[in-house]
Design a protein around this motif. Structure first.
Motif, mmCIF file in Angstrom:
data_model
loop_
_atom_site.group_PDB
_atom_site.id
_atom_site.type_symbol
_atom_site.label_atom_id
_atom_site.label_comp_id
_atom_site.label_asym_id
_atom_site.label_seq_id
_atom_site.Cartn_x
_atom_site.Cartn_y
_atom_site.Cartn_z
ATOM 1 N N PRO A 88 0.803 -1.235 0.000
ATOM 2 C CA PRO A 88 0.000 0.000 0.000
ATOM 3 C C PRO A 88 0.832 1.280 0.000
ATOM 4 O O PRO A 88 0.517 2.220 -0.735
ATOM 5 C CB PRO A 88 -0.827 -0.135 1.283
ATOM 6 N N ALA A 89 1.893 1.320 0.787
ATOM 7 C CA ALA A 89 2.696 2.546 0.843
ATOM 8 C C ALA A 89 3.391 2.809 -0.491
ATOM 9 O O ALA A 89 3.494 3.959 -0.935
ATOM 10 C CB ALA A 89 3.719 2.453 1.968
ATOM 11 N N ASP A 90 3.860 1.740 -1.139
ATOM 12 C CA ASP A 90 4.522 1.897 -2.438
ATOM 13 C C ASP A 90 3.532 2.335 -3.509
ATOM 14 O O ASP A 90 3.839 3.183 -4.354
ATOM 15 C CB ASP A 90 5.195 0.591 -2.852
ATOM 16 N N VAL A 91 2.355 1.753 -3.490
ATOM 17 C CA VAL A 91 1.332 2.138 -4.460
ATOM 18 C C VAL A 91 0.974 3.606 -4.301
ATOM 19 O O VAL A 91 0.882 4.362 -5.283
ATOM 20 C CB VAL A 91 0.078 1.252 -4.307
ATOM 21 N N ALA A 92 0.793 4.038 -3.056
ATOM 22 C CA ALA A 92 0.438 5.436 -2.811
ATOM 23 C C ALA A 92 1.536 6.375 -3.301
ATOM 24 O O ALA A 92 1.256 7.417 -3.912
ATOM 25 C CB ALA A 92 0.176 5.652 -1.319
ATOM 26 N N ALA A 93 2.808 6.011 -3.051
ATOM 27 C CA ALA A 93 3.923 6.856 -3.500
ATOM 28 C C ALA A 93 3.987 6.898 -5.018
ATOM 29 O O ALA A 93 4.228 7.959 -5.614
ATOM 30 C CB ALA A 93 5.239 6.323 -2.922
ATOM 31 N N ARG A 95 1.538 6.483 -7.138
ATOM 32 C CA ARG A 95 0.412 7.261 -7.666
ATOM 33 C C ARG A 95 0.688 8.755 -7.567
ATOM 34 O O ARG A 95 0.354 9.516 -8.478
ATOM 35 C CB ARG A 95 -0.864 6.891 -6.924
ATOM 36 N N ARG A 96 1.291 9.175 -6.448
ATOM 37 C CA ARG A 96 1.624 10.600 -6.301
ATOM 38 C C ARG A 96 2.660 11.028 -7.325
ATOM 39 O O ARG A 96 2.580 12.123 -7.892
ATOM 40 C CB ARG A 96 2.159 10.881 -4.889
ATOM 41 N N ASP A 101 0.477 2.435 -10.318
ATOM 42 C CA ASP A 101 0.638 1.660 -9.091
ATOM 43 C C ASP A 101 2.031 1.063 -8.923
ATOM 44 O O ASP A 101 2.494 0.882 -7.801
ATOM 45 C CB ASP A 101 -0.377 0.506 -9.057
#
Length: 612
Positions: A88-93, A95-96, A101
C-alpha cells in the motif's frame, strides 16, 4: 575489435593490472561485453558503428512510435520491491509521483527507457529480490509493441555512496583509491563491482566521479573524488571505467564539466564555478578526456554554472555551448549524455518543470534523469515536437545513442539475470578478499608523533568512541579479535557537552583511546570530544573515517590515520595498521590546509610508515 583496446593496452603496462585480469575469474555465463565484442563500439573519442550495428539500431528505431521514442529518453525511480508490487505505501507513493501503481504500469504508460534503483524506494532488499525486480521490469518491457530493454541504473560509487549494500562486496571509495595510487586497484573495483551489479540486473552505474576535488570545503563531492590532481583522477577514472564496462555495465563519468571546486551543493542550490577556460582545460577537463578515450558509455551533466564556458548563467545541464559545443564537438564525445537528477534545486532555479526537459534536450542531453513529475515532463517533450520546438530527428538522435548503448551491452540478446550468477558472484569470497586487499593499500598514516604505532601487547583496555554506531562497533570488534578489552561509546556527529564529559570520564579507566571522526571541521563538537579525550593523558588515536581534512580542526592530535571511508574493509585495514600487521601504504591524494583554510598543513603525497 573490443571496445576498450586502447585502455587495456595502457593498463597492461603495470604488473598489477596483469594480475587482476587473472585474479578475478568469471563465473556463470559469458560476460555481455565479451559476447558483443564483435560490434565495434569505440574508436578513439566517441563511438563508431559498423553497418550491422547501425542496421539493427535503425530497424528498431523505425518500428518505434514517437511516444515510445520520447519514453526512451526518461530514466526515473519507482517504489516497490517487485515490478507488480501491491504494498500500500509503495502504491500510494507511485500514484503521487507517476499516476500508476507499480513499475509495470509505469513502463506501459510512459514507455520509459530506464529505471534507477534506491534503497529508499524499497528496490534493494537482497540480491535475489533485486534480480527478480530487474527481471520483472525487463519482462514488462519485453511485452511492448517495440520490446526495447531498459537501462537499470544505480549509484554504486562505493565508499560513502553506495546503493547495493552487504552481502554485495563493499570497496573503499574513490579518494581511498586515490591514496593507493594504483590503476589496477581502480579497475578491480569496477570489474568486481560491475559483475555483481550485472548479476542482479543493473546495467548502468552512475560512477565513477571524474570531478577533481580542489576545494576542501566541497560539500557534495569530497571523498567521492579520487583526489585533487587531474592526472591521478584521469588515470583512475579511466581504469575504473574499463573495469565496469568489461563487466557488462555502462559506466558514467560525472559531473561534466566538473563539480570539484564548489562550496555549494547542487542538490540544494546552484553552484557557480569561476574557473577560467585555461583552468578548466588544466584542472577539470583531463578526467573527462580520459573517460572518452576509455570508451565510456555515458557522461552525466552537472547542475553548475561555469561563466567561462557559457556566460548565459544556465547550468551545464541546460547549456548548449557546454553539452553540444564543448562535450560533443570539441571533446568529440558521441556517447550518451545523462542529466543529473532533474529534481535537484540546481537545475530548477530559472525554469518550470515542463521547460527543463525540453531545454536539456535542446542543449544536447539524451537521458533525462528523475523529472519531478513524469507526466508533465513526458507531455512537455511530446508537445515540443508537436509545436516544432524540437524535431523528431532530434529525438531520434538521442534514442539512437541510447539504443546503441543497449545493443553494445547485449541487452537485446539477453536482458535477464542468471540465477546462478546471483549466488556465485554477489559477495563471493574471492571478491571480498580482493576488496580487503585493495583497502589495505589505501590507509594513510598522517601523523604519529609519539611512535604509538604499532600497538604493543600492553594496550589491552581500549575505549572506542566517536562517530557512527556501526563504525565504532566494527573497530571495537576488530580490536577485540586481537585481544583487546574494549569499551564502546558512540557519540554521533555532534555530541553534547554531557556526552563529551561522560566519554572522557570513561577514557580515564583505559590504556588507549581510538576515536573515529567524520567531517570534524563541520562539527565543532567533535573537536571538543577529541580535546577532552586528549586531556585525560591517555594515548589518543584519531581515525578520520571520511574526510582526511579533519586533522586541521583537531589541534593537539598526535596520532592520526585517514581511511577516506567507513566501509568495513577500510576499518579492518585501519586496525591492521594499528597492530603492525600491514604497513600504511596510502599517500594523501589531496592537500590538507591549515585550520583557517590557508597554508599547507600536510602536502599532497604525504604519508608515513610505522616502525613495525
Amino acid at each position: 575489435m573490443p571496445s576498450h583496446t586502447r585502455v587495456r593496452t595502457a593498463l597492461s603496462l603495470t604488473a598489477a593490472s596483469l594480475l587482476l585480469t587473472c585474479a578475478v575469474p568469471a563465473a556463470g555465463a559469458a560476460h555481455p561485453r565479451d559476447a558483443t565484442a564483435r560490434v565495434p563500439a569505440a574508436s578513439g573519442p566517441g563511438h563508431s558503428d559498423d553497418a550491422t550495428l547501425r542496421g539493427r539500431i535503425m530497424k528498431t528505431l523505425r518500428h518505434m512510435s514517437l511516444e515510445e521514442k520520447v519514453g526512451q529518453l526518461f530514466v526515473t525511480y519507482v517504489y516497490g520491491d517487485s515490478a507488480d508490487t501491491a504494498a500500500p505505501a509503495d502504491v500510494a507513493a507511485n500514484r503521487r509521483l507517476h499516476g500508476v501503481d507499480n513499475a509495470r504500469q509505469l513502463i506501459e504508460k510512459y514507455h520509459v527507457g530506464g529505471i534507477v534503483y534506491f534503497a529508499w524506494t524499497n528496490n534493494l532488499k537482497n540480491p535475489q529480490q533485486v534480480a527478480a525486480l530487474s527481471d520483472g521490469i525487463q519482462h514488462s518491457a519485453a511485452h511492448h509493441r517495440t520490446p526495447v530493454p531498459l537501462t537499470v541504473a544505480t549509484d554504486q560509487e562505493h565508499g560513502v555512496v553506495y546503493r547495493l549494500g552487504p552481502p554485495a562486496t563493499q570497496f573503499p571509495g574513490a579518494m581511498a583509491l586515490g591514496a593507493g595510487r594504483d590503476a589496477g586497484d581502480a579497475r578491480t573495483t569496477g570489474l568486481i563491482g560491475g559483475r555483481e551489479l550485472r548479476a542482479v540486473g543493473v546495467n548502468q552505474n552512475y560512477a565513477p566521479i571524474a570531478d577533481v576535488n580542489v576545494d576542501p570545503a566541497n560539500p557534495v563531492i569530497g571523498v567521492r573524488s579520487f583526489g585533487e590532481d587531474p592526472g591521478l583522477v584521469a588515470s583512475l577514472a579511466a581504469a575504473q571505467i574499463d573495469g565496469y564496462e568489461h563487466a557488462g555495465v555502462s559506466a558514467t563519468a560525472k559531473h561534466f564539466p566538473g563539480h570539484g571546486d564548489t562550496a555549494v551543493d547542487s542538490h540544494t542550490g546552484l553552484p557557480v564555478i569561476d574557473h577560467s577556460r585555461e583552468e578548466w582545460e588544466r584542472v577539470d577537463a583531463p578526467p573527462f578526456r580520459a573517460a572518452i578515450a576509455a570508451g565510456v558509455d555515458s557522461i552525466m551533466s552537472a547542475h553548475i554554472v561555469v561563466p567561462s564556458l557559457d556566460p548565459s548563467g544556465e547550468p551545464a545541464t541546460l547549456s548548449r555551448p557546454i553539452l553540444t559545443g564543448l562535450l560533443r564537438e570539441e571533446l568529440g564525445y558521441d556517447g550518451v549524455i545523462v542529466t543529473d537528477s532533474l529534481e535537484m534545486a540546481g537545475v530548477r532555479q530559472k525554469h518550470t518543470d515542463a521547460e527543463i526537459p525540453v531545454l536539456a534536450l535542446k542543449a544536447g542531453a539524451d537521458q533525462l534523469l528523475m523529472p519531478p513529475n513524469t507526466a508533465v515532463a513526458y507531455r512537455a517533450v511530446l508537445d515540443a515536437v508537436a509545436d516544432g520546438e524540437l524535431t523528431e530527428e532530434r529525438i531520434d538522435a538521442s534514442v539512437y545513442r541510447i539504443l546503441r548503448m543497449k545493443f553494445r551491452q547485449g541487452l537485446f540478446e539477453n536482458r535477464y539475470t542468471n540465477p546462478s550468477d546471483v549466488s556465485a558472484l554477489v559477495g563471493a569470497p574471492h571478491h571480498q578478499a580482493a576488496a580487503q586487499a585493495v583497502s589495505d593499500r589505501t590507509t594513510t598514516l598522517v601523523r604519529d608523533d609519539e611512535d604509538v604505532l604499532p600497538l604493543t601487547p600492553g594496550n589491552r583496555r581500549v575505549l572506542v568512541t566517536g562517530w557512527g554506531a556501526t563504525t565504532t562497533a566494527a573497530l571495537a570488534t576488530a580490536l577485540r579479535d586481537r585481544g583487546a578489552d574494549t569499551v564502546e561509546r558512540e557519540t554521533g556527529l555532534s555530541p553534547t557537552a554531557a556526552r563529551v564529559e561522560e566519554t572522557a570520564r570513561a577514557a580515564r579507566d583505559q590504556d588507549l583511546v581510538v576515536v573515529a571522526t567524520n567531517k570534524a571541521g563541520d562539527h565543532p563538537e567533535q573537536r571538543e570530544l577529541v580535546a577532552a579525550l586528549q586531556s585525560t593523558g591517555r594515548p589518543v588515536i584519531v581515525i578520520a573515517v571520511r574526510d582526511p581534512y579533519d586533522i586541521a580542526a583537531l589541534p593537539g592530535t598526535r596520532t592520526y590515520l585517514a581511511t577516506y571511508s567507513y566501509a568495513p574493509v577500510s576499518l579492518e585495514s585501519a586496525v591492521r595498521v594499528l597492530h603492525g600487521e600491514i604497513q600504511p601504504q596510502g599517500r594523501l591524494p589531496v592537500t590538507i590546509p591549515g585550520a583557517d583554510g590557508t597554508g599547507v598543513l600536510y602536502p599532497y603525497g604525504h604519508g608515513l610508515t610505522t616502525a613495525g
